[in-house]
Design a protein around this motif. Structure first.
Motif, PDB file in Angstrom:
ATOM      1  N   SER A 293       1.157  -1.587  -0.026  1.00  0.00           N
ATOM      2  CA  SER A 293       0.271  -0.049  -0.310  1.00  0.00           C
ATOM      3  C   SER A 293       0.775   0.996   0.108  1.00  0.00           C
ATOM      4  O   SER A 293       2.072   1.579   0.596  1.00  0.00           O
ATOM      5  N   SER A 294       0.561   2.466  -0.701  1.00  0.00           N
ATOM      6  CA  SER A 294       1.226   3.325  -0.984  1.00  0.00           C
ATOM      7  C   SER A 294       0.058   4.773  -0.736  1.00  0.00           C
ATOM      8  O   SER A 294      -1.040   3.799  -0.746  1.00  0.00           O
ATOM      9  N   LEU A 295       0.678   5.512  -0.184  1.00  0.00           N
ATOM     10  CA  LEU A 295      -0.216   7.302  -0.792  1.00  0.00           C
ATOM     11  C   LEU A 295       0.703   7.273  -2.530  1.00  0.00           C
ATOM     12  O   LEU A 295       0.868   6.972  -2.930  1.00  0.00           O
ATOM     13  N   ARG A 296      -0.913   8.038  -3.870  1.00  0.00           N
ATOM     14  CA  ARG A 296      -0.922   8.663  -4.386  1.00  0.00           C
ATOM     15  C   ARG A 296       0.430   8.976  -4.314  1.00  0.00           C
ATOM     16  O   ARG A 296       0.691   8.888  -5.552  1.00  0.00           O
ATOM     17  N   GLU A 297       0.920   9.825  -3.830  1.00  0.00           N
ATOM     18  CA  GLU A 297       1.820  10.937  -3.950  1.00  0.00           C
ATOM     19  C   GLU A 297       3.273   9.838  -4.470  1.00  0.00           C
ATOM     20  O   GLU A 297       3.185   9.396  -4.020  1.00  0.00           O
ATOM     21  N   MET A 298       4.011  10.937  -5.538  1.00  0.00           N
ATOM     22  CA  MET A 298       5.391  10.021  -5.891  1.00  0.00           C
ATOM     23  C   MET A 298       6.042   9.064  -4.891  1.00  0.00           C
ATOM     24  O   MET A 298       6.671   7.986  -4.871  1.00  0.00           O
ATOM     25  N   ASN A 299       6.538   9.957  -3.419  1.00  0.00           N
ATOM     26  CA  ASN A 299       7.492  10.125  -3.296  1.00  0.00           C
ATOM     27  C   ASN A 299       7.118   9.276  -2.105  1.00  0.00           C
ATOM     28  O   ASN A 299       8.844   9.654  -1.466  1.00  0.00           O
ATOM     29  N   THR A 300       6.256   8.875  -1.936  1.00  0.00           N
ATOM     30  CA  THR A 300       6.221   7.902  -0.560  1.00  0.00           C
ATOM     31  C   THR A 300       6.908   6.201  -1.056  1.00  0.00           C
ATOM     32  O   THR A 300       5.889   5.797  -1.846  1.00  0.00           O
ATOM     33  N   GLU A 301       7.168   5.910  -0.267  1.00  0.00           N
ATOM     34  CA  GLU A 301       7.613   4.477   0.000  1.00  0.00           C
ATOM     35  C   GLU A 301       6.519   3.757  -0.033  1.00  0.00           C
ATOM     36  O   GLU A 301       5.334   3.934   0.685  1.00  0.00           O
ATOM     37  N   ALA A 302       6.345   2.108  -0.671  1.00  0.00           N
ATOM     38  CA  ALA A 302       5.181   1.160  -0.588  1.00  0.00           C
ATOM     39  C   ALA A 302       5.859   0.278  -0.012  1.00  0.00           C
ATOM     40  O   ALA A 302       6.949   0.331   0.267  1.00  0.00           O
ATOM     41  N   PHE A 303       4.302   0.017   1.429  1.00  0.00           N
ATOM     42  CA  PHE A 303       5.207  -0.788   2.464  1.00  0.00           C
ATOM     43  C   PHE A 303       4.099  -2.175   2.129  1.00  0.00           C
ATOM     44  O   PHE A 303       2.427  -1.908   1.643  1.00  0.00           O
TER      45      PHE A 303
END
Lengths: 115, 113
Positions: B93-103
């Motif tokens: 899962s992640s936030l839609r913003e590009m610079n957040t890593e996936a968990f």
């Protein structure tokens, strides 16, 4: 198309020695680069990422990675290896275009720290 | 704060059967991606869901389908199982913003016999 190469399937390092796990990438734009670690029968844990800015990125558990644009590399490093660092390490890349958030992973490098 | 949770952790199915895997994203995340990790290989992207729609798809046949619910949780369905579908299935899962890593979740180990 984007791709990641991890040229070493296996890396063995003596405990206390510095370690390096290699990664090279190929993308047609500006990459976002990531390192993940996987312990047996577990999912992937995030270690660090490069988005922009300083080429040396510091992450979890004392790991760091250096982004080298001219060599298209993003090698993972640690000054002094611990036995607990033994795991499977994956390098991954995303193209820095909105909406293209698919992670492309390398084939993984198994790191073994020898006591 | 719970991270990404997947269920079940292990599953054994027979060839030709259908399977449903479930994923609850990390609190605050709105995007769910599914990956298949065959033994000894890196994870391969299956598809990604955002706002209850499939946004991207990897090179997987139509036997692989998914769904995202209003609470952002997601399901992965695989029909007509083949022996080659045996793998660890990872949800991220992640936030839609590009610079957040996936968990990532801990994965579901699917064995097809």
């Amino acid at each position: 198309a984007q791709s990641v190469a991890q040229p070493e399937d296996q890396v063995n390092v003596a405990e206390g020695n510095p370690l390096t796990v290699k990664c090279t990438y190929s993308v047609s734009g500006n990459p976002y680069l990531f390192w993940y670690v996987q312990y047996p029968n577990r999912g992937l844990q995030f270690l660090l990422k490069y988005i922009t800015g300083d080429n040396l990125v510091k992450g979890s558990y004392g790991f760091e990675a250096e982004f080298n644009k001219s060599q298209t590399s993003f090698h993972l490093k640690k000054p002094s290896a611990l036995v607990s660092d033994s795991a499977l390490y994956f390098c991954a890349v995303i193209l820095s275009n909105f909406g293209n958030e698919k992670l492309t992973f390398g084939t993984g490098t198994r790191l073994t720290i020898i006591p | 704060d719970a991270g990404v949770t997947q269920s079940p952790t292990h599953l054994i199915k027979t060839r030709g059967q259908q399977v449903t895997l479930r994923c609850s994203p990390k609190s605050g995340h709105d995007t769910v991606s599914w990956y298949q990790q065959a033994l000894g290989q890196g994870p391969q992207f299956i598809f990604q869901y955002y706002e209850e729609e499939e946004r991207q798809r990897g090179n997987f046949p139509d036997r692989f389908s998914g769904h995202q619910f209003p609470n952002y949780s997601s399901e992965l369905n695989v029909n007509a199982l083949l022996l080659g579908d045996s793998a660890l299935y990872l949800c991220a899962s992640s936030l839609r913003e590009m610079n957040t890593e996936a968990f990532f979740g801990q994965g579901t180990r699917l064995t097809v016999v």
